[in-house]
Motif scaffolding. Structure first.
Motif, short mmCIF file in Angstrom:
data_model
loop_
_atom_site.label_atom_id
_atom_site.label_comp_id
_atom_site.label_asym_id
_atom_site.label_seq_id
_atom_site.Cartn_x
_atom_site.Cartn_y
_atom_site.Cartn_z
N PRO A 41 0.81 -1.24 0.00
CA PRO A 41 0.00 0.00 0.00
C PRO A 41 0.83 1.28 0.00
N PHE A 42 1.99 1.28 0.67
CA PHE A 42 2.85 2.47 0.67
C PHE A 42 3.48 2.69 -0.71
N GLY A 43 3.82 1.58 -1.37
CA GLY A 43 4.32 1.69 -2.73
C GLY A 43 3.25 2.20 -3.67
N THR A 44 2.01 1.78 -3.43
CA THR A 44 0.89 2.24 -4.25
C THR A 44 0.67 3.74 -4.09
N ILE A 45 0.84 4.23 -2.86
CA ILE A 45 0.73 5.68 -2.61
C ILE A 45 1.77 6.43 -3.44
N PHE A 46 3.00 5.92 -3.46
CA PHE A 46 4.07 6.56 -4.22
C PHE A 46 3.72 6.58 -5.71
N VAL A 47 3.23 5.45 -6.23
CA VAL A 47 2.87 5.37 -7.65
C VAL A 47 1.72 6.32 -7.96
N ASN A 48 0.76 6.44 -7.05
CA ASN A 48 -0.35 7.38 -7.24
C ASN A 48 0.15 8.81 -7.36
N LEU A 49 1.17 9.14 -6.56
CA LEU A 49 1.76 10.48 -6.64
C LEU A 49 2.43 10.69 -8.00
N LEU A 50 3.05 9.63 -8.53
CA LEU A 50 3.65 9.71 -9.86
C LEU A 50 2.57 9.97 -10.92
N LYS A 51 1.47 9.23 -10.81
CA LYS A 51 0.38 9.41 -11.76
C LYS A 51 -0.16 10.84 -11.67
N PHE A 52 -0.26 11.34 -10.45
CA PHE A 52 -0.78 12.68 -10.22
C PHE A 52 0.08 13.76 -10.88
N ILE A 53 1.40 13.56 -10.89
CA ILE A 53 2.30 14.61 -11.35
C ILE A 53 2.62 14.51 -12.84
N VAL A 54 2.35 13.38 -13.48
CA VAL A 54 2.76 13.17 -14.87
C VAL A 54 2.21 14.23 -15.82
N VAL A 55 0.89 14.45 -15.81
CA VAL A 55 0.28 15.38 -16.77
C VAL A 55 0.80 16.82 -16.59
N PRO A 56 0.78 17.39 -15.37
CA PRO A 56 1.31 18.76 -15.24
C PRO A 56 2.79 18.88 -15.59
N VAL A 57 3.59 17.86 -15.26
CA VAL A 57 5.01 17.92 -15.59
C VAL A 57 5.22 17.94 -17.10
N VAL A 58 4.56 17.02 -17.80
CA VAL A 58 4.72 16.96 -19.26
C VAL A 58 4.20 18.23 -19.92
N LEU A 59 3.02 18.67 -19.52
CA LEU A 59 2.41 19.85 -20.13
C LEU A 59 3.26 21.10 -19.93
N LEU A 60 3.60 21.39 -18.67
CA LEU A 60 4.29 22.65 -18.37
C LEU A 60 5.74 22.63 -18.82
N SER A 61 6.43 21.49 -18.67
CA SER A 61 7.84 21.44 -19.06
C SER A 61 7.98 21.55 -20.58
N MET A 62 7.01 20.97 -21.32
CA MET A 62 7.08 21.07 -22.78
C MET A 62 6.80 22.49 -23.25
N ILE A 63 5.77 23.13 -22.69
CA ILE A 63 5.48 24.52 -23.07
C ILE A 63 6.65 25.41 -22.73
N ASP A 64 7.21 25.23 -21.54
CA ASP A 64 8.36 26.04 -21.12
C ASP A 64 9.56 25.80 -22.01
N GLY A 65 9.76 24.53 -22.42
CA GLY A 65 10.87 24.22 -23.32
C GLY A 65 10.71 24.88 -24.67
N ILE A 66 9.46 24.94 -25.16
CA ILE A 66 9.21 25.55 -26.47
C ILE A 66 9.41 27.06 -26.41
N ILE A 67 8.84 27.72 -25.39
CA ILE A 67 8.95 29.18 -25.34
C ILE A 67 10.37 29.64 -25.00
N SER A 68 11.17 28.75 -24.39
CA SER A 68 12.56 29.12 -24.09
C SER A 68 13.41 29.10 -25.35
N MET A 69 12.88 28.56 -26.44
CA MET A 69 13.61 28.48 -27.69
C MET A 69 13.23 29.63 -28.64
#
Length: 411
Positions: A41-69
């Motif tokens: 269950p503690f490992g599942t909590i960690f994986v849930n946190l990964l799932k939670f962060i995936v979309v905002p990380v991909v979205l924001l880091s990609m936009i930031d990477g594009i505008i920095s160019m």
């Protein structure tokens, strides 16, 4: 007195060893249920946190990477050639990774695990190319976020990044907001990654307790598969492109890049290797101004090593879950990894984030990521070394192309 803090990779290694030890103890004593009921269950909590962060990380880091160019207009053809080189080599890396993974899988070297009664693995159906193409473009932005449709999230990031650049000065507020949010999300990502030892210990103990010592041999095989992909890509793609496009002997290329490769292998950081990479590129004959542009950009968007890793890992984990990947799904992996290389590499823990993203796109339970995350450091050493080698190769090729262009314009 200041106590020396144990580094995160060392914490993960210790957690891995302890997890294996506890797992073997529970396996041989017939108490595997303890790991299932009280550790997993503690490992599942960690994986849930990964799932939670995936979309905002991909979205924001990609936009930031594009505008920095936005200085791409200033560097003109250098920027276009550099990005094109990185995207093409990343696509090739995905193909190499999938080829080796399928060879190992066909030989029966990847296992199918009985992980848990009642576990349901979503098996995506094979779609034709036009259906896949239409499905990439979202009709509802929020729906793409809720369902974690990663190809749609990538397209949204590309559209918003391009629109912010096109807006110019009027888009300054959006640019600042994205950069600020990206920094906040990066800090949150660092916190979640800092919990990795807990996730590794609990999930590794559970996997070993329920599967036995045999799973450790399979992890060694998947490592071997990834490193074969790294070596083949370095030899066939990087040294060959340096020879064909820059007229450089492969032996001289690897000899000149050796210092940066070794540093990257031990530090697992493309950014930290930049000073050494610049020296190696200069020694091999790359123009200083081009290296100053290509190498930092490469440390951000060049993810060939990560592409091979996630292709091998995806096939391995899919096999563990009893999922057979179709050719259409493998093409989706290539497209997802290549497009994602634009921005995700600058984020701490990018390899795991991208792997979680691909597993989500394939309909495979992200919990499976913990089977191999304990040995991620070993994967990371090879993939970072490969990424840095690609940066130097690109600097040499672009330098040669620009020199040839200058000679042609001088006539």
């Amino acid at each position: 007195m200041n106590k020396r803090k144990i580094s995160l990779p060392m914490q993960i290694l210790i957690a891995l060893i302890l997890g294996v030890a506890v797992g073997l103890l529970c396996f041989f004593t017939g108490t595997a249920d303890f790991t299932t009921n009280y550790l997993k269950p503690f490992g599942t909590i960690f994986v849930n946190l990964l799932k939670f962060i995936v979309v905002p990380v991909v979205l924001l880091s990609m936009i930031d990477g594009i505008i920095s160019m936005d200085d791409m207009k200033k560097v003109g053809s250098v920027g276009v050639k550099t990005v094109a080189y990185f995207l093409v080599t990343t696509a090739i890396a995905c193909v190499i990774g999938l080829v080796f993974a399928n060879i190992f899988n066909s030989a029966g070297l990847f296992p199918t695990l009985s992980l848990e009664e009642g576990a349901v693995w979503e098996k995506a159906t094979s779609a034709n190319f036009m259906d896949t193409l239409v499905g990439i473009f979202p009709s509802n932005m929020w729906d793409a976020f809720v369902k974690a449709n990663m190809l749609q999230v990538i397209v949204i990031a590309l559209f918003f990044g391009g629109a912010i650049l096109a807006a110019g000065e009027k888009g300054r507020l959006c640019r600042d907001i994205v950069s600020s949010f990206n920094e906040v999300i990066s800090r949150l990502m660092e916190f979640i990654i800092s919990l990795s030892p807990i996730g590794v210990f609990t999930m590794m103990a559970w996997v070993v307790a329920t599967q036995g010592a045999e799973i450790l041999g399979h992890l060694a095989l998947v490592l071997l598969c990834a490193y074969l992909g790294y070596i083949v890509h370095a030899v066939l793609v990087y040294s060959l492109s340096a020879q064909v496009f820059a007229g450089m002997n492969p032996i001289r290329f690897f000899k000149g890049a050796a210092a940066a490769m070794i540093f990257a292998f031990t530090s697992t950081s493309s950014a930290a290797t930049l000073p050494v990479s610049k020296e190696c590129a200069a020694e091999l004959g790359a123009d200083d101004d081009i290296s100053a542009f290509v190498l930092p950009l490469g440390s951000t968007i060049n993810m060939d090593g990560t592409a091979i890793y996630q292709c091998v890992a995806t096939v391995f984990l899919a096999t563990c879950a009893g999922v057979h990947l179709t050719m259409g799904q493998m093409v989706t992996i290539v497209v997802t990894a290549t497009l994602a290389s634009i921005g995700t590499a600058g984020v701490s823990g990018a390899g795991m984030i991208m792997l979680a993203m691909v597993l989500t796109a394939m309909g495979i339970d992200v919990n499976l990521i913990m089977i191999i995350y304990g040995v991620d450091r070993l994967f990371d050493m090879g993939r970072t070394c490969l990424n840095v080698t690609g940066d130097i190769s690109c600097a040499l090729c672009v330098s040669k192309w620009e020199q040839d262009k200058a000679k042609k314009n001088a006539k």
